[in-house]
Design a protein around this motif. Structure first.
Motif, PDB file in Angstrom:
ATOM      1  N   SER A 113       0.913  -1.156   0.038  1.00 36.29           N
ATOM      2  CA  SER A 113      -0.135  -0.065   0.112  1.00 36.29           C
ATOM      3  C   SER A 113       0.854   1.145   0.063  1.00 36.29           C
ATOM      4  O   SER A 113       2.101   1.132   0.401  1.00 36.29           O
ATOM      5  CB  SER A 113      -0.797  -0.031   1.231  1.00 36.29           C
ATOM      6  N   VAL A 114       0.302   2.467  -0.541  1.00 32.27           N
ATOM      7  CA  VAL A 114       1.094   3.416  -0.363  1.00 32.27           C
ATOM      8  C   VAL A 114       0.209   4.677   0.239  1.00 32.27           C
ATOM      9  O   VAL A 114      -1.057   4.507   0.153  1.00 32.27           O
ATOM     10  CB  VAL A 114       1.515   4.069  -1.940  1.00 32.27           C
ATOM     11  N   ILE A 115       0.898   5.950   0.467  1.00 29.47           N
ATOM     12  CA  ILE A 115      -0.030   6.951   1.118  1.00 29.47           C
ATOM     13  C   ILE A 115      -0.757   7.779  -0.021  1.00 29.47           C
ATOM     14  O   ILE A 115      -0.257   7.947  -1.112  1.00 29.47           O
ATOM     15  CB  ILE A 115       1.042   7.966   1.553  1.00 29.47           C
ATOM     16  N   ASP A 116      -2.032   7.929   0.013  1.00 25.20           N
ATOM     17  CA  ASP A 116      -2.856   8.521  -0.763  1.00 25.20           C
ATOM     18  C   ASP A 116      -2.582   9.931  -1.268  1.00 25.20           C
ATOM     19  O   ASP A 116      -2.654  10.807   0.104  1.00 25.20           O
ATOM     20  CB  ASP A 116      -4.408   8.552  -0.379  1.00 25.20           C
ATOM     21  N   PRO A 117      -2.140  10.698  -2.130  1.00 25.07           N
ATOM     22  CA  PRO A 117      -1.563  11.917  -2.230  1.00 25.07           C
ATOM     23  C   PRO A 117      -2.694  13.008  -2.298  1.00 25.07           C
ATOM     24  O   PRO A 117      -2.529  14.202  -2.102  1.00 25.07           O
ATOM     25  CB  PRO A 117      -0.831  12.250  -3.546  1.00 25.07           C
ATOM     26  N   ARG A 118      -3.985  12.386  -2.544  1.00 22.69           N
ATOM     27  CA  ARG A 118      -5.162  13.592  -2.547  1.00 22.69           C
ATOM     28  C   ARG A 118      -5.546  13.983  -1.023  1.00 22.69           C
ATOM     29  O   ARG A 118      -5.229  13.384  -0.002  1.00 22.69           O
ATOM     30  CB  ARG A 118      -6.194  12.903  -3.154  1.00 22.69           C
ATOM     31  N   PRO A 119      -5.928  15.206  -0.755  1.00 19.00           N
ATOM     32  CA  PRO A 119      -6.315  15.802   0.328  1.00 19.00           C
ATOM     33  C   PRO A 119      -7.200  15.104   0.902  1.00 19.00           C
ATOM     34  O   PRO A 119      -8.276  14.476   0.346  1.00 19.00           O
ATOM     35  CB  PRO A 119      -6.593  17.377  -0.205  1.00 19.00           C
ATOM     36  N   GLU A 120      -7.417  15.283   2.325  1.00 20.42           N
ATOM     37  CA  GLU A 120      -8.668  14.733   3.089  1.00 20.42           C
ATOM     38  C   GLU A 120      -9.925  15.268   2.484  1.00 20.42           C
ATOM     39  O   GLU A 120     -10.002  16.327   2.376  1.00 20.42           O
ATOM     40  CB  GLU A 120      -8.134  15.078   4.551  1.00 20.42           C
ATOM     41  N   GLY A 121     -10.757  14.265   2.479  1.00 19.96           N
ATOM     42  CA  GLY A 121     -12.159  14.874   2.106  1.00 19.96           C
ATOM     43  C   GLY A 121     -12.215  14.587   0.531  1.00 19.96           C
ATOM     44  O   GLY A 121     -13.606  14.691  -0.020  1.00 19.96           O
ATOM     45  N   ALA A 122     -11.238  14.183  -0.289  1.00 18.96           N
ATOM     46  CA  ALA A 122     -11.356  14.093  -1.618  1.00 18.96           C
ATOM     47  C   ALA A 122     -12.301  12.779  -2.037  1.00 18.96           C
ATOM     48  O   ALA A 122     -12.276  11.988  -1.328  1.00 18.96           O
ATOM     49  CB  ALA A 122     -10.040  14.141  -2.247  1.00 18.96           C
ATOM     50  N   SER A 123     -12.934  12.875  -3.001  1.00 18.51           N
ATOM     51  CA  SER A 123     -13.742  11.879  -3.547  1.00 18.51           C
ATOM     52  C   SER A 123     -12.893  10.651  -3.737  1.00 18.51           C
ATOM     53  O   SER A 123     -11.914  10.824  -4.453  1.00 18.51           O
ATOM     54  CB  SER A 123     -14.482  12.173  -4.766  1.00 18.51           C
ATOM     55  N   GLY A 124     -13.162   9.470  -3.076  1.00 18.27           N
ATOM     56  CA  GLY A 124     -12.517   8.013  -3.235  1.00 18.27           C
ATOM     57  C   GLY A 124     -11.443   8.024  -2.405  1.00 18.27           C
ATOM     58  O   GLY A 124     -10.688   6.951  -2.415  1.00 18.27           O
ATOM     59  N   ARG A 125     -11.013   8.917  -1.522  1.00 17.61           N
ATOM     60  CA  ARG A 125      -9.823   8.553  -0.719  1.00 17.61           C
ATOM     61  C   ARG A 125     -10.447   8.014   0.813  1.00 17.61           C
ATOM     62  O   ARG A 125     -11.477   8.389   1.335  1.00 17.61           O
ATOM     63  CB  ARG A 125      -9.681  10.097  -0.205  1.00 17.61           C
ATOM     64  N   SER A 126      -9.660   7.037   1.145  1.00 17.43           N
ATOM     65  CA  SER A 126     -10.199   6.074   2.109  1.00 17.43           C
ATOM     66  C   SER A 126      -9.926   6.661   3.332  1.00 17.43           C
ATOM     67  O   SER A 126      -9.101   7.763   3.581  1.00 17.43           O
ATOM     68  CB  SER A 126      -9.396   4.846   2.266  1.00 17.43           C
ATOM     69  N   ALA A 127     -10.641   6.406   4.490  1.00 18.40           N
ATOM     70  CA  ALA A 127     -10.400   6.981   5.824  1.00 18.40           C
ATOM     71  C   ALA A 127      -9.130   6.872   6.420  1.00 18.40           C
ATOM     72  O   ALA A 127      -8.625   7.901   7.227  1.00 18.40           O
ATOM     73  CB  ALA A 127     -11.287   6.270   6.796  1.00 18.40           C
ATOM     74  N   ASP A 128      -8.374   5.881   6.238  1.00 18.44           N
ATOM     75  CA  ASP A 128      -6.789   5.689   6.731  1.00 18.44           C
ATOM     76  C   ASP A 128      -5.908   6.498   5.825  1.00 18.44           C
ATOM     77  O   ASP A 128      -4.609   6.571   5.960  1.00 18.44           O
ATOM     78  CB  ASP A 128      -6.633   4.581   7.004  1.00 18.44           C
ATOM     79  N   GLY A 129      -6.312   6.816   4.606  1.00 17.16           N
ATOM     80  CA  GLY A 129      -5.317   7.936   3.730  1.00 17.16           C
ATOM     81  C   GLY A 129      -4.429   6.929   2.950  1.00 17.16           C
ATOM     82  O   GLY A 129      -3.327   7.377   2.580  1.00 17.16           O
ATOM     83  N   MET A 130      -4.837   5.547   2.730  1.00 18.86           N
ATOM     84  CA  MET A 130      -3.873   4.751   2.207  1.00 18.86           C
ATOM     85  C   MET A 130      -4.680   4.134   0.724  1.00 18.86           C
ATOM     86  O   MET A 130      -5.814   3.983   0.694  1.00 18.86           O
ATOM     87  CB  MET A 130      -3.402   3.542   3.028  1.00 18.86           C
ATOM     88  N   ILE A 131      -3.685   3.804  -0.205  1.00 20.39           N
ATOM     89  CA  ILE A 131      -4.225   3.120  -1.610  1.00 20.39           C
ATOM     90  C   ILE A 131      -3.823   1.783  -1.267  1.00 20.39           C
ATOM     91  O   ILE A 131      -2.511   1.512  -1.422  1.00 20.39           O
ATOM     92  CB  ILE A 131      -3.755   4.098  -2.607  1.00 20.39           C
ATOM     93  N   GLU A 132      -4.533   0.880  -1.369  1.00 19.92           N
ATOM     94  CA  GLU A 132      -4.223  -0.528  -1.291  1.00 19.92           C
ATOM     95  C   GLU A 132      -4.221  -1.164  -2.546  1.00 19.92           C
ATOM     96  O   GLU A 132      -5.214  -0.940  -3.434  1.00 19.92           O
ATOM     97  CB  GLU A 132      -4.972  -1.417  -0.141  1.00 19.92           C
ATOM     98  N   VAL A 133      -3.329  -2.248  -2.837  1.00 21.18           N
ATOM     99  CA  VAL A 133      -3.449  -2.848  -4.180  1.00 21.18           C
ATOM    100  C   VAL A 133      -4.679  -3.761  -4.472  1.00 21.18           C
ATOM    101  O   VAL A 133      -4.630  -4.494  -3.289  1.00 21.18           O
ATOM    102  CB  VAL A 133      -1.947  -3.701  -4.326  1.00 21.18           C
ATOM    103  N   VAL A 134      -5.281  -3.779  -5.514  1.00 20.16           N
ATOM    104  CA  VAL A 134      -6.613  -4.519  -5.693  1.00 20.16           C
ATOM    105  C   VAL A 134      -6.226  -5.693  -6.664  1.00 20.16           C
ATOM    106  O   VAL A 134      -5.639  -5.492  -7.567  1.00 20.16           O
ATOM    107  CB  VAL A 134      -7.602  -3.764  -6.310  1.00 20.16           C
ATOM    108  N   ASN A 135      -6.356  -6.975  -5.967  1.00 24.85           N
ATOM    109  CA  ASN A 135      -5.957  -8.158  -6.593  1.00 24.85           C
ATOM    110  C   ASN A 135      -7.028  -8.444  -7.675  1.00 24.85           C
ATOM    111  O   ASN A 135      -8.357  -8.267  -7.674  1.00 24.85           O
ATOM    112  CB  ASN A 135      -6.381  -9.487  -5.555  1.00 24.85           C
ATOM    113  N   LEU A 136      -6.605  -8.396  -9.053  1.00 28.65           N
ATOM    114  CA  LEU A 136      -7.477  -8.408 -10.144  1.00 28.65           C
ATOM    115  C   LEU A 136      -7.650  -9.861 -10.798  1.00 28.65           C
ATOM    116  O   LEU A 136      -8.163 -10.153 -11.785  1.00 28.65           O
ATOM    117  CB  LEU A 136      -6.828  -7.709 -11.402  1.00 28.65           C
ATOM    118  N   LEU A 137      -6.926 -10.823 -10.145  1.00 25.93           N
ATOM    119  CA  LEU A 137      -7.067 -12.119 -10.495  1.00 25.93           C
ATOM    120  C   LEU A 137      -7.963 -12.978  -9.702  1.00 25.93           C
ATOM    121  O   LEU A 137      -8.302 -14.337 -10.327  1.00 25.93           O
ATOM    122  CB  LEU A 137      -5.675 -12.742 -10.547  1.00 25.93           C
TER     123      LEU A 137
END
Length: 364
Positions: A66-90
Motif C-alpha cells: 500500500s502507499v499513502i494517498d496524495p489526495r487531500p482529506e475529504g477528496a472523493s474516493g480517498r479512504s479513511a486511513d489515507g492509504m491506497i491498497e493494491v486490488v487483486n485483479l485475478l
C-alpha cells in the motif's frame, strides 16, 4: 597501385581513418536496426503489459502493498486511513471489476471524445487531398540547399494528418533525392526521421495534443479533481521542438547517413526509371485549391482572434476577462476541427475531390 598508396606501400592515413569511421557507423546503425526489429507491435506490447499488471496486482495484494494517498482529506474516493491498497485483479472480485468497468473505462477516457472531434475535421482535409498537396508543394519547391531540412520539417508537420507522412512524404523524399543525384535511401531516412522522430512536435495543434493533454489531466486529477489541462499546454515546447528536430535531422542526414551510403549514380540504379516516373507535381488546379484553402484559414483565424484578442472578446473568461480558463481554450478542439474541415472542404470543391455531402461523411 603506387599512386593510391603512401611511399611505404600502406594506404593513405586519411583514407584509412574515413573507412574506419564509416565501418564503425555502419556497425552502430546495424545495431540500432537489430534492436528496433526486436520490439513487437505496440498492440502486443500493450497486451503483455496488461498481463503483467494482472500478475503484479495479485502478488502485491498478497503481500499487502500500500502507499499513502496524495489526495487531500475529504477528496472523493480517498479512504479513511489515507492509504491506497493494491486490488487483486485475478480473483473473482477483481474479474467482476474488470468486466463491469471495461466499457466505462473506455468511454469515460477524456482524450477519446476530443480526439474523435479533431479527427473529423482532419479527415475532411486529408480526404480532399489538401494536406497531401501542401506537403508535396512544400518539399518539391524547396531550394536545393534546403531540401533535406524541408523534408524533415514537412515530416514533422505531417503528423496533423496522422499517418499521411508515411504514405506520401517518405516515398516522395526518395524520389526528390534521386532527381537531385543524391542517394534515395538518404531522402527516405530523412523523411522517416521527421515523420517518426518528430511525431509529437508541430507548429499547429493537431490530434496528438488533445490526446496527451487528456492523459495529463486524468493523472493530475488524482490529486486535484478540478484540475484542467488544455490541448494548448504543450504548444510552446512543440514549436521549439519542430525547429530543433528539423536541424538535427538535417545534420544527421547530411553528415552521417548520406556519407555512410557511399557514392550514388542515378543512371546505374536499378530503380532509376521507376523513380523518375513517380514524381507527381502539384497541378495548377491543386495550387488554386491551396490558395483558396489558405485564404479561408486566414479569415477563420482573423475571426477567431476577434473573439479573443480584444479585452471584451466574447470567448474570453467572463469572470476574469482573461484568456486562461476561457471558452476559447476549453473548446479549442472544436476550433481545430473547423480549422481543418473548412479549408479541406473548400479545397475539395475546387479540385473536385469532394462532389457531394456523401463525400464529406465518408471523409469523416
Amino acid at each position: 597501385m603506387q599512386g593510391s598508396n603512401s611511399p611505404n606501400g600502406s594506404p593513405p592515413h586519411n583514407d584509412f581513418d574515413a573507412t574506419e569511421k564509416n565501418s564503425r557507423m555502419q556497425r552502430f546503425l546495424k545495431g540500432v536496426e537489430w534492436l528496433g526489429n526486436l520490439l513487437p507491435h505496440p498492440v502486443i506490447l500493450f497486451v503483455w503489459m496488461s498481463v503483467l499488471l494482472l500478475v503484479l496486482s495479485a502478488v502485491m495484494s498478497y503481500f499487502g502493498v500500500s502507499v499513502i494517498d496524495p489526495r487531500p482529506e475529504g477528496a472523493s474516493g480517498r479512504s479513511a486511513d489515507g492509504m491506497i491498497e493494491v486490488v487483486n485483479l485475478l480473483n473473482g472480485e477483481g474479474l467482476a471489476r474488470i468486466v463491469e468497468n471495461l466499457v466505462t473505462n473506455f468511454t469515460g477516457f477524456v482524450p477519446l471524445g476530443t480526439v474523435l472531434v479533431a479527427l473529423l475535421g482532419v479527415g475532411i482535409a486529408e480526404h480532399s487531398g489538401m494536406i497531401s498537396a501542401a506537403l508535396r508543394g512544400l518539399v518539391m519547391n524547396a531550394p536545393k540547399k534546403m531540401v533535406t531540412f524541408t523534408i524533415v520539417f514537412a515530416g514533422i508537420m505531417s503528423n496533423t494528418a496522422a499517418e499521411l507522412g508515411y504514405v506520401v512524404l517518405i516515398p516522395l523524399a526518395a524520389v526528390i533525392f534521386h532527381s537531385l543525384g543524391r542517394h534515395p535511401l538518404a531522402g527516405l531516412a530523412a523523411a522517416f526521421a521527421g515523420v517518426s522522430g518528430g511525431y509529437s512536435a508541430n507548429l499547429l495543434l493537431g490530434t496528438v495534443d488533445p490526446l496527451l493533454s487528456g492523459i495529463t489531466q486524468e493523472a493530475a486529477r488524482i490529486i486535484d479533481p478540478a484540475y484542467t489541462v488544455g490541448a494548448e499546454a504543450n504548444w510552446y515546447f512543440m514549436i521549439a521542438s519542430t525547429f530543433l528536430i528539423s536541424g538535427l535531422g538535417y545534420f544527421v542526414t547530411e553528415k552521417i547517413v548520406e556519407p555512410s551510403l557511399g557514392e550514388y549514380n542515378p543512371k546505374d540504379a536499378d530503380d532509376a526509371s521507376v523513380l523518375e516516373t513517380q514524381i507527381e507535381k502539384v497541378s495548377t488546379l491543386e495550387k488554386k485549391g491551396l490558395l483558396w484553402a489558405g485564404i479561408s484559414m486566414l479569415i477563420f483565424c482573423l475571426l477567431l482572434a476577434w473573439t479573443v484578442v480584444p479585452a471584451d472578446g466574447i470567448l474570453r473568461n467572463a469572470e476574469t476577462g482573461l484568456v486562461s480558463g476561457s471558452p476559447f481554450l476549453k473548446g479549442i478542439v472544436v476550433f481545430i476541427f473547423v480549422f481543418f474541415a473548412l479549408p479541406g472542404y473548400i479545397y475539395g470543391k475546387i479540385t473536385g475531390s469532394i462532389k457531394s455531402n456523401q463525400d464529406i461523411v465518408d471523409a469523416m
